[in-house]
Design an enzyme around this catalytic site. Sequence first.
Site, PDB file in Angstrom:
ATOM      1  N   LYS B  79       0.854  -1.194   0.000  1.00 55.14           N
ATOM      2  CA  LYS B  79       0.000   0.000   0.000  1.00 55.14           C
ATOM      3  C   LYS B  79       0.886   1.238   0.000  1.00 55.14           C
ATOM      4  O   LYS B  79       1.869   1.293   0.742  1.00 55.14           O
ATOM      5  CB  LYS B  79      -0.917  -0.021   1.231  1.00 55.14           C
ATOM      6  CG  LYS B  79      -1.958   1.107   1.238  1.00 55.14           C
ATOM      7  CD  LYS B  79      -2.906   0.964   2.435  1.00 55.14           C
ATOM      8  CE  LYS B  79      -3.974   2.047   2.436  1.00 55.14           C
ATOM      9  NZ  LYS B  79      -4.936   1.883   3.557  1.00 55.14           N
ATOM     10  N   SER B 149      -9.672   2.179   2.299  1.00 59.43           N
ATOM     11  CA  SER B 149      -8.688   2.974   1.594  1.00 59.43           C
ATOM     12  C   SER B 149      -7.647   2.091   0.894  1.00 59.43           C
ATOM     13  O   SER B 149      -6.946   2.569   0.019  1.00 59.43           O
ATOM     14  CB  SER B 149      -7.966   3.916   2.564  1.00 59.43           C
ATOM     15  OG  SER B 149      -7.264   3.147   3.540  1.00 59.43           O
ATOM     16  N   SER B 173     -10.625  -0.151   6.334  1.00 55.38           N
ATOM     17  CA  SER B 173      -9.842  -0.045   5.098  1.00 55.38           C
ATOM     18  C   SER B 173      -9.219  -1.333   4.611  1.00 55.38           C
ATOM     19  O   SER B 173      -8.650  -1.369   3.526  1.00 55.38           O
ATOM     20  CB  SER B 173      -8.736   1.001   5.269  1.00 55.38           C
ATOM     21  OG  SER B 173      -9.273   2.296   5.299  1.00 55.38           O
TER      22      SER B 173
END
Lengths: 440, 440
Positions: B79, B149, B173
Site C-alpha cells: 500500500k 482505503s 480499510s
Amino acid sequence: MRVRPWILSSFSILSSSCSRGVTIETYAQSLLDQIKERDGVVKARAYLDPEFVLEQARALDQVPHNERGPLHGIAIGIKDIMNTKDMPTQFGSPIYTGHQSRFDSSAVAILRHAGALMFGKATTTEFTVTNSGPNTTNTHDPNRTPGGSSCGSAAAVADFQVTLSVGAQTGGSVIRPASYTGVFAYKPTYNVVLLEGQETFAPTFDTFGFFARSIDDLQLLADVFAIKDDHPPKDIQSGDVSVALIHTPMWAQAGPSTVAAMEKAATILQNWGAHVEEVAFPAELSDADALRRIQKVITSFEAQKSFLREHRVDKERLTPEICGMVENAANYTNKEVAEASDTYARMRHVMNDLAKEYSVILTPSAVDEAPLGLGDMGSATFNTPWTGLPMPVINIPAFIGAHGMPVGVSLVAPQFHGQHLLRISKVLGGVLIAEGGWRI
Amino acid sequence: MRVRPWILSSFSILSSSCSRGVTIETYAQSLLDQIKERDGVVKARAYLDPEFVLEQARALDQVPHNERGPLHGIAIGIKDIMNTKDMPTQFGSPIYTGHQSRFDSSAVAILRHAGALMFGKATTTEFTVTNSGPNTTNTHDPNRTPGGSSCGSAAAVADFQVTLSVGAQTGGSVIRPASYTGVFAYKPTYNVVLLEGQETFAPTFDTFGFFARSIDDLQLLADVFAIKDDHPPKDIQSGDVSVALIHTPMWAQAGPSTVAAMEKAATILQNWGAHVEEVAFPAELSDADALRRIQKVITSFEAQKSFLREHRVDKERLTPEICGMVENAANYTNKEVAEASDTYARMRHVMNDLAKEYSVILTPSAVDEAPLGLGDMGSATFNTPWTGLPMPVINIPAFIGAHGMPVGVSLVAPQFHGQHLLRISKVLGGVLIAEGGWRI
C-alpha cells in the site's frame, strides 16, 4: 570580548534578531564556539556540521521579518531518533551508522517550518531503550550522567549549546534528564504531538517532549505544536491555588536530595499562599511493584514488535537487552498485557478525576541527584506513572542536592490541560526557583 | 500457451520454485503480463517498474534454496503509505508526488528479509482518509469501487496481479475492500504489527493488515510478522464450535446482499454442526449513533495531529476534508476525546470477555456489495467497532450478492487470539466457501 548571545532565551533571540541587529549567524557562531569549548567534555552531539549550520543561519538572516515563523533562527537540538532530511539519524545504534532518511519526521518538519535553526543531532541511548551508552556527561559534573534516554537533548540545553531541544519519553526519558541537568522540560499529554518519522519503542507510552531554559520557551514550542486546552487557562492567584502533593507509591526509593526538594517545594508554595495537601495514589494503584510491573509488561511486549525488524535483519548488532525483549525472555503473556492495558485505562480515569480537584500535582522528577558514573542513567520510577496515565508534566529545576547538583520537581496536570500546566508552571516555577536555590 | 503461475497461491509458488523448475522470473513475468492485460481497467498501481521487478526476481532465483526465507520470491503489493527504499511512496496525495524515502518501513523490511518480491506500490485514497480518489476499479465489475482505503492492495490480489498484498485499517480499510473484491484479508489485533515508517492517520486505531487468496497465505504472513497466541490453537471439531452471531447495532444499515449472506452463513455453519447463537452487543454499546460518534471523535482528534505538518507546510494541496479535521471544524472537545477513550477501554474489556465465551464471532464485513461508481467507496460502519476494540478479524469471501458481486462475512476472535482465528477461519472458511457460492 566574546559575543554571548548563546546564553539568551528564544524570546531574547527573536527580539534581538529583529531589533538589535544581532544576526542569526552571529548567534549561531556563538553557539558553535560554546560547543567547541565544551563538547569535548559534555559530548552531547551525535552529529553536527558547523558549516551547514552557518549556511542555514545565513539563509535565515535573509528571510524578510514579515515572513518569519515563531521560532525563526532559534537553535534547536534534535534527539537522534527523529528523521532529518539533511542530517544522519542513527538511533544510538551501530545498525544505523550513517543512516539518513530523505525526509523529516513530522515534528522536525513542523519545527523547520516555524523557522527553527536545526543545530545537529543530540545523543540518545540505543533506541532509547538501554540505560547507558553514549558518553555524554552532566554539564554540572562530568563524572555524573545527564540521565537518559534524551541525554544529549538535556545536556546540550543545560550547557548553553542550543537554546531548545526535543526528545521523547517512554518511561522517564525527558523529565528525569531535565531534573539531572537542571533545565525545564515538558512532556505533553500522550498523542498530542505526532511521532511519525521517529523511532518507536512502546507505542502505548512513547511521548514527544522538549527542553528549554525557561517556561516561556516551553510555551513557544507548545504553541508551535498546536497544543490546546478546551478552555483558555485562567490567571493564577496564589490564594486560589491548590496543590496535590503526591509522593507516589515509589516514595521509599527517593534519595535525600529528592526528599529535601519535595519538602522545600511544599513549604515554599504553602508560604506563598497555596493550599498544599498530601494526596495518596488511589487504592488500586498503591502497590509500587504492581505499578512497575504493568509498565514493564506493556513496554516489553511492544518492544517485541518495535525491534522485530532489527532482530531479523541485524541481530548481532542489537544489544542483548533488546534481543531479550524481542525474544520475550521474561515470558510475559498476552493475557497479562491485556490486563495491564485495562488497569492503565482505569488508572487514567481515576487519576485524571483526582487531578481535576486541584490546580496542579507536585511530585518528584527523579529519585535523587544525577548518579555518579556514566554506566547507569538512573531510575525512571517517578516518571513512568505519569507517562502511562498519560498526563502532561513539566520539570521545574528549582533545587540543589546534597552534592551541589540540580534536583527538579514535577508539576502535573490532567490530560489535555497542557496550556493550563504551562500557565501554572510559569507562576509556581518562578516562586520555587526564586527560593529553591538552583540557578539556570 | 501462456504460462499461468500467476494464479497460484504462495504455497504453490514456493513449492514450484523449489521442485518444479518454475523460476521466480517466470512467475514474475506472468504477473507482469497479467498486469499489462488488466491494469488499464483495474488501475491498482501507484507505482510499478517492470524491469526492476524482473531484476529482483532474477536475483532471488540466484539465492540457494537453503538460504531462502518463508516468502521467497512471492510477489507482494505494498500500500502506497508504507516507505520503500527503492520505490516512491506518495500517500495518494499530490503533496508527496515522487516522494521517496531511503528506508523501508518496519513491515516492508521484514517482508523483504523474508524473501518477498516487492511488486510495486498499490493505490490508496488520500492519506487513507478520503472515501474516494484513485480510479481503481473492482475486478468483478469495473463500474464498481473496490472499496477503500486499501483499494489497490485488494484489487491487485483479486485480479491475480500479485499473490499477496499489505494495507492498513483505521476504520474499515482492509476488511471492507476484501469483502467488495472477494478475497481473504486479515486485520490482526491492534499493535501486534509495527507501523513505523508508514503514514499515521489515527494512532489509536491504525492497524496493519494483509490480503491473500487463501487462509494458508494469510497464515504465512502472520507467521512472518511473529503473531503469537498465549497457547497454540486447538484443532477444530464441528461439534465443539460455538459461533456468536453478532449483527451489531448497525444492522439496520445492512443491505439485502449482506442480510442474505449473514443468514446463509449461520445456516451453513449450523448444518455443519456448529452451535450458532445470536448475541447482542453489550447494553452500553448498543446505540449505533453513539458507537459511530466515539470513533469519529477520536479519529478526527488524532487527525488534527497527524496532518498538522501538511496543513502547515502545504495546505493548498491538502484536501478540504483533511483541512477541516486539522482545524477541528466539527468542534470536538478534548473532554469528549477522553470520554470516548474511556468508553473504548470499557468496551474492549466487555467485548473480549464476551468473545471468549465462543469459538468465534460471525459478523458482517460490509454494508452490501461494492457500490456502483468510483465516487463513494462504501461504509465502514460494520468494521469500526472491531478496529477500535481491537480484535483480530478475517474476511471470508464466501457469498455472491444480488448483482453477482462478492460479499464477505467477518470472523472475529478476542484480542491476541490471532493464531486461533486463522485456525478456525481455515475450517469455517472452507465450509462457508464450499456452500456459499463465491469462487476466488
